[in-house]
Structure formats: C-alpha cells, structure tokens
Design a protein around this motif. Sequence first.
Motif, mmCIF file in Angstrom:
data_model
loop_
_atom_site.group_PDB
_atom_site.id
_atom_site.type_symbol
_atom_site.label_atom_id
_atom_site.label_comp_id
_atom_site.label_asym_id
_atom_site.label_seq_id
_atom_site.Cartn_x
_atom_site.Cartn_y
_atom_site.Cartn_z
ATOM 1 N N LEU A 1 0.829 -1.200 0.000
ATOM 2 C CA LEU A 1 0.000 0.000 0.000
ATOM 3 C C LEU A 1 0.868 1.257 0.000
ATOM 4 N N ALA A 2 1.969 1.217 0.766
ATOM 5 C CA ALA A 2 2.885 2.358 0.773
ATOM 6 C C ALA A 2 3.521 2.551 -0.601
ATOM 7 N N LEU A 3 3.847 1.448 -1.281
ATOM 8 C CA LEU A 3 4.386 1.545 -2.640
ATOM 9 C C LEU A 3 3.365 2.198 -3.565
ATOM 10 N N THR A 4 2.103 1.863 -3.396
ATOM 11 C CA THR A 4 1.043 2.480 -4.188
ATOM 12 C C THR A 4 1.041 3.987 -3.997
ATOM 13 N N GLY A 5 1.178 4.418 -2.751
ATOM 14 C CA GLY A 5 1.209 5.850 -2.479
ATOM 15 C C GLY A 5 2.426 6.536 -3.057
ATOM 16 N N ILE B 1 -1.881 4.657 2.085
ATOM 17 C CA ILE B 1 -1.590 5.191 0.755
ATOM 18 C C ILE B 1 -1.425 6.705 0.808
ATOM 19 N N THR B 2 -2.334 7.369 1.489
ATOM 20 C CA THR B 2 -2.290 8.832 1.568
ATOM 21 C C THR B 2 -1.016 9.315 2.251
ATOM 22 N N ARG B 3 -0.653 8.700 3.372
ATOM 23 C CA ARG B 3 0.560 9.119 4.083
ATOM 24 C C ARG B 3 1.803 8.894 3.226
ATOM 25 N N ALA B 4 1.864 7.762 2.538
ATOM 26 C CA ALA B 4 3.029 7.467 1.698
ATOM 27 C C ALA B 4 3.127 8.463 0.546
ATOM 28 N N ALA B 5 1.986 8.837 -0.025
ATOM 29 C CA ALA B 5 1.994 9.824 -1.106
ATOM 30 C C ALA B 5 2.491 11.172 -0.596
ATOM 31 N N GLU B 6 2.004 11.586 0.556
ATOM 32 C CA GLU B 6 2.435 12.862 1.121
ATOM 33 C C GLU B 6 3.931 12.849 1.437
ATOM 34 N N ASP B 7 4.407 11.739 1.999
ATOM 35 C CA ASP B 7 5.836 11.632 2.326
ATOM 36 C C ASP B 7 6.706 11.694 1.072
ATOM 37 N N GLY C 1 5.983 13.521 -1.478
ATOM 38 C CA GLY C 1 5.753 14.805 -2.133
ATOM 39 C C GLY C 1 4.713 14.759 -3.229
ATOM 40 N N ARG C 2 3.839 13.764 -3.190
ATOM 41 C CA ARG C 2 2.793 13.621 -4.204
ATOM 42 C C ARG C 2 1.456 14.109 -3.662
ATOM 43 N N ASP C 3 0.556 14.440 -4.563
ATOM 44 C CA ASP C 3 -0.794 14.826 -4.192
ATOM 45 C C ASP C 3 -1.631 13.560 -4.028
ATOM 46 N N PRO C 4 -2.054 13.209 -2.818
ATOM 47 C CA PRO C 4 -2.816 11.969 -2.626
ATOM 48 C C PRO C 4 -4.106 11.931 -3.438
ATOM 49 N N SER C 5 -4.701 13.096 -3.711
ATOM 50 C CA SER C 5 -5.958 13.123 -4.452
ATOM 51 C C SER C 5 -5.781 12.747 -5.917
ATOM 52 N N ALA C 6 -4.520 12.719 -6.387
ATOM 53 C CA ALA C 6 -4.256 12.338 -7.775
ATOM 54 C C ALA C 6 -4.256 10.826 -7.959
ATOM 55 N N ILE C 7 -4.322 10.077 -6.863
ATOM 56 C CA ILE C 7 -4.309 8.617 -6.928
ATOM 57 C C ILE C 7 -5.748 8.117 -6.990
ATOM 58 N N THR C 8 -6.091 7.418 -8.049
ATOM 59 C CA THR C 8 -7.427 6.849 -8.200
ATOM 60 C C THR C 8 -7.653 5.785 -7.129
ATOM 61 N N ARG C 9 -8.832 5.811 -6.515
ATOM 62 C CA ARG C 9 -9.160 4.852 -5.445
ATOM 63 C C ARG C 9 -10.371 4.031 -5.895
ATOM 64 N N ILE C 10 -10.140 2.760 -6.189
ATOM 65 C CA ILE C 10 -11.159 1.905 -6.799
ATOM 66 C C ILE C 10 -11.653 0.874 -5.796
ATOM 67 N N ALA C 11 -12.934 0.970 -5.419
ATOM 68 C CA ALA C 11 -13.567 -0.041 -4.571
ATOM 69 C C ALA C 11 -14.185 -1.112 -5.463
ATOM 70 N N GLN C 12 -13.932 -2.372 -5.127
ATOM 71 C CA GLN C 12 -14.476 -3.476 -5.905
ATOM 72 C C GLN C 12 -15.357 -4.322 -4.988
ATOM 73 N N LEU C 13 -16.617 -4.419 -5.363
ATOM 74 C CA LEU C 13 -17.595 -5.035 -4.471
ATOM 75 C C LEU C 13 -18.300 -6.204 -5.141
ATOM 76 N N VAL C 14 -18.312 -7.319 -4.449
ATOM 77 C CA VAL C 14 -19.001 -8.524 -4.908
ATOM 78 C C VAL C 14 -20.423 -8.501 -4.357
ATOM 79 N N GLY C 15 -21.391 -8.887 -5.177
ATOM 80 C CA GLY C 15 -22.740 -8.934 -4.643
ATOM 81 C C GLY C 15 -23.805 -9.143 -5.689
#
Length: 296
Positions: free
Chosen positions: A175-179, A205-211, A213-227
């Motif tokens: 997750l940190a790598l993702t950020g 993810i957000t903390r890693a992006a901030e650390d 120097g990236r904008d965390p809001s620029a990272i797409t966040r995809i929820a995948q739901l089974v149902g």
Amino acid sequence: MIYRFGVQLSPSAAGLGEVRALARLADRDGLDLLGVQDHPYAADQADTFALIATLLADTERLRVFPDVASLPLRGPAVLAKQAATLDLLSGGRFELALGAGAFWPAISAMGGPHRTAGEALRALEEAIEIIRAMWRPGETVKVSGTHYTVKGVHAGPAPAHPVGIWLGSVGPKALALTGRVGDGWAAPIPHYLPYEAWRGAQDVITRAAEDAGRDPSAITRIAQLVGHVTDGPAGVRLQGEEPVRTDAVGWARVLAGLATETGFDTFVYWPESGDETQLRRWTQEVVPATRALLDA
C-alpha cells in the motif's frame, strides 16, 4: 469530485460471446470502466489480454483494464508494449492494473517464479520502473534489478494517453508503494482484504503519497464489491468478505458511504451472477441512485 463506475467480467472460455455482449451493453449504458480478471493458470479462463483487445474493438467509450494483471507470468517490458499497443488501437481507453502475484503454486506450475511477499514487492517496483521507461520513446532502457533486468532496449511506442498503473495492493508495504509510485489503488475484493481494512489502507496510501511529495488526491481509489442487486431491501453491513445483497437504494447508500467516509472515487461491481439483468440493474438503477446521493 468525479466519480466513475464499472463492472468486472470473468474471461470464461465457455462464455466469451456473452462477455462480449455484456461489454457492449455496459458501453451503451454509459459505464466508465470494465475490468477483466487475469488468472492465466486457470484452465477455464481465456487469455485476458487477447479478450481485452477484442472488447476494446467491440466498444466505443469504455476504458478496459486487467483486474489485475498477473505480473509474475507477464514480463514487464513486453507487458509495457502490449499496454501501449492496446491504448493506441483503442484511442486511449486502456489502463494497466498490476498484481504482485498470488496463488504461487499455480504460478510456478505454469513456469513462473515462486516469490516471497518481499520478493514480489521488489519485483513489482522494478517492473513499474521498466514499464514507464518503455513508454518514453527516444530513450534506451537499462534497468538492472534483482528480478527484472533490461539491457539497453529502445523504448516505445508511447501509449495514446498517460496509461494509469493501478496496483492491487493488500499489505502495508504494498500500500505504501502504491502511495509512492502508483497512479491508483484497485482495492482487492473483500475475499483478499476485508471491508474493515479499507479505511486504514487508504490512510497508508495517503501518508506514503504525502511523504513522497505527491498529491494523494491524484491517486485513483477503486472499490471493488461482490454482490447482487435484489428486488427488495435488505439490511447491509460491510463486514469481512460478505457479499452486498440489497436493492438499488441500499447499494447507493453503500457506495455513497464508501465515497464520503472511506475515500473511494471509483466503484467496480463484481456480480455474483454475470448476466444481462444484473448488469442492467447496476447501470440503470444503482449508478443513477448513487450519483443522486453524491450530488445532493
């Protein structure tokens, strides 16, 4: 905030015609994304990238992505060229979601490596470096890694648009790598990462992006739901890996909550029964109801 909605379809070799028909329906009904599972070692599944090429040709506006590509069975330099080619052929409608690996006995049985969690993570980071370098024409790509090495290959072609690299990360280090370096998080379905862990994962993810120097809001966040979208209301609680089974109003409340409370901006439906009725209920009932709540 721009919210996007999609669906995941399984590349069942016995139902490829139905998958193509459902993709055309999703395209006509205005969905944004279509994900296709990638388990090359599964005997009943067709090749994901060959199917994606066909689905891109069958549709006009859908963005299509492997959900998620099995990196240990797909070399990064060739994967980069496949991704760029699919993006060029489709006019910029391909995205690349990557998985570091799972089902290691099956991967190694097919000729792939058998990696530890740490090795898989290092391999993923090396692969991302190679893939992005391969999309920069005019460069000579030289990457000497522990798991992947490229010795002076000429980069290119460039994709038609900046292809997103979305990671199906689970553990804290992934997750940190993702950020730090990812363009998006394709949250694994709750079977691999229970709902209760999603908020904490977003924070990592957000903390890693901030650390970094990236904008965390620029990272797409995809929820995948089974149902399943049902006819009548039902009590819904996001717990463990329990599928979501409720009507369109209940689904809309779930998705709106994930957007406002958990930080997701994209929602991909994994229907328990992949049929036209379920897809129509998602596109024509759940998505409009969710947008109405989010726009209120």
